[in-house]
Design a protein around this motif. Sequence first.
Motif, PDB file in Angstrom:
ATOM      1  N   TYR A   1      -2.705   6.383  -3.278  1.00 39.10           N
ATOM      2  CA  TYR A   1      -3.014   4.960  -3.244  1.00 39.10           C
ATOM      3  C   TYR A   1      -4.201   4.781  -2.297  1.00 39.10           C
ATOM      4  O   TYR A   1      -4.247   5.391  -1.231  1.00 39.10           O
TER       5      TYR A   1
ATOM      6  N   SER B   1      -7.446   1.733  -0.995  1.00 35.26           N
ATOM      7  CA  SER B   1      -8.032   0.402  -1.129  1.00 35.26           C
ATOM      8  C   SER B   1      -9.290   0.296  -0.290  1.00 35.26           C
ATOM      9  O   SER B   1      -9.350   0.779   0.837  1.00 35.26           O
TER      10      SER B   1
ATOM     11  N   SER C   1      -7.341  -2.411  -4.791  1.00 37.24           N
ATOM     12  CA  SER C   1      -6.432  -1.272  -4.612  1.00 37.24           C
ATOM     13  C   SER C   1      -6.321  -0.472  -5.904  1.00 37.24           C
ATOM     14  O   SER C   1      -6.335  -1.034  -7.008  1.00 37.24           O
ATOM     15  N   TRP C   2      -6.179   0.841  -5.718  1.00 38.87           N
ATOM     16  CA  TRP C   2      -6.080   1.753  -6.854  1.00 38.87           C
ATOM     17  C   TRP C   2      -4.955   2.745  -6.631  1.00 38.87           C
ATOM     18  O   TRP C   2      -4.579   3.044  -5.504  1.00 38.87           O
TER      19      TRP C   2
ATOM     20  N   TYR D   1      -5.849   0.494 -11.692  1.00 36.21           N
ATOM     21  CA  TYR D   1      -6.035  -0.648 -10.801  1.00 36.21           C
ATOM     22  C   TYR D   1      -4.672  -1.279 -10.579  1.00 36.21           C
ATOM     23  O   TYR D   1      -3.945  -1.551 -11.541  1.00 36.21           O
TER      24      TYR D   1
ATOM     25  N   ILE E   1      -3.785  -1.679   1.506  1.00 34.08           N
ATOM     26  CA  ILE E   1      -3.422  -1.508   0.092  1.00 34.08           C
ATOM     27  C   ILE E   1      -2.592  -2.679  -0.403  1.00 34.08           C
ATOM     28  O   ILE E   1      -2.803  -3.202  -1.501  1.00 34.08           O
TER      29      ILE E   1
ATOM     30  N   SER F   1      -4.795  -5.993  -0.531  1.00 30.53           N
ATOM     31  CA  SER F   1      -5.779  -5.963  -1.613  1.00 30.53           C
ATOM     32  C   SER F   1      -5.139  -6.102  -2.984  1.00 30.53           C
ATOM     33  O   SER F   1      -5.816  -6.430  -3.959  1.00 30.53           O
ATOM     34  N   SER F   2      -3.844  -5.864  -3.059  1.00 33.37           N
ATOM     35  CA  SER F   2      -3.143  -6.001  -4.340  1.00 33.37           C
ATOM     36  C   SER F   2      -2.440  -7.349  -4.462  1.00 33.37           C
ATOM     37  O   SER F   2      -1.750  -7.600  -5.442  1.00 33.37           O
TER      38      SER F   2
END
Length: 250
Positions: free
Chosen positions: A125, A127, A132-133, A144, A217, A220-221
């Motif tokens: 994970y 970001s 976040s990815w 994503y 993370i 950002s999500s």
Amino acid sequence: MLNKLKDLIKEAGEQLMYFYNYKYKNITIQYKNNGSPVTNIDSIVNKFIMQKLYDIKPNIPILSEECLPEISICKKWEQYWLIDPLDGTKEFLQGIPEFSINICLVKHANPVLGLIYIPFYKILYYSYLGISWKEVYENKKKIYINKSSSCKNTYTIAVSRYHNIIKKYQYMKNIKSYFTLKMGSSWKFGLIAEGKVSYYPRLGNTGIWDTAAGEVIIKSSGGKILDLFNKKLDYSLNNSFINNGFHAFI
């Protein structure tokens, strides 16, 4: 820089897996004042990560759980790396493959770039710049992640395997039906970011290295992480490396 950090954390994960697979027999264990274990593996991987970070950005100081400087030295830092080379040491020692590696860049007391890697499952994970990815190296997928993109039918609460705190936390009295997921390490932050976990409470004091990468993370999500007084977690290094308990949620 992000690509270099991804390569770095993956290499550090390969080192942890080497030891996890029992190819390394001479594991030494010591215990901190709070009773949590620390091994020579933590130190070995910590040195590797620190050297690689210095190679990438030699002018940025590093704060690691395994080699804490004097707090008075850190107060002048405008930015710093914050790392935990082995989050979930208890799981690691018991052969439970949930342990992780945390790396975060903190600027002006705000985590701005975060990576969490779960070596056993090869899940990363990360970001940066508000996105976040999740990458799964086993099947080479890059996804994503946003908490609103996951459809949940069950309210899921993640807790530490070793601390059953749900009944102690006032917030839980308002929730009548939920599923409890017991697991170790910062992986819980990634599951919050994905929307697979609804809530993650922790009552005890927490090192800043435990939360910084996860905070980037999660935020950002679309999720949130606050202390138990609903205030921002403190990464200013003015007084301590420790925050009080927190809750992360979507």
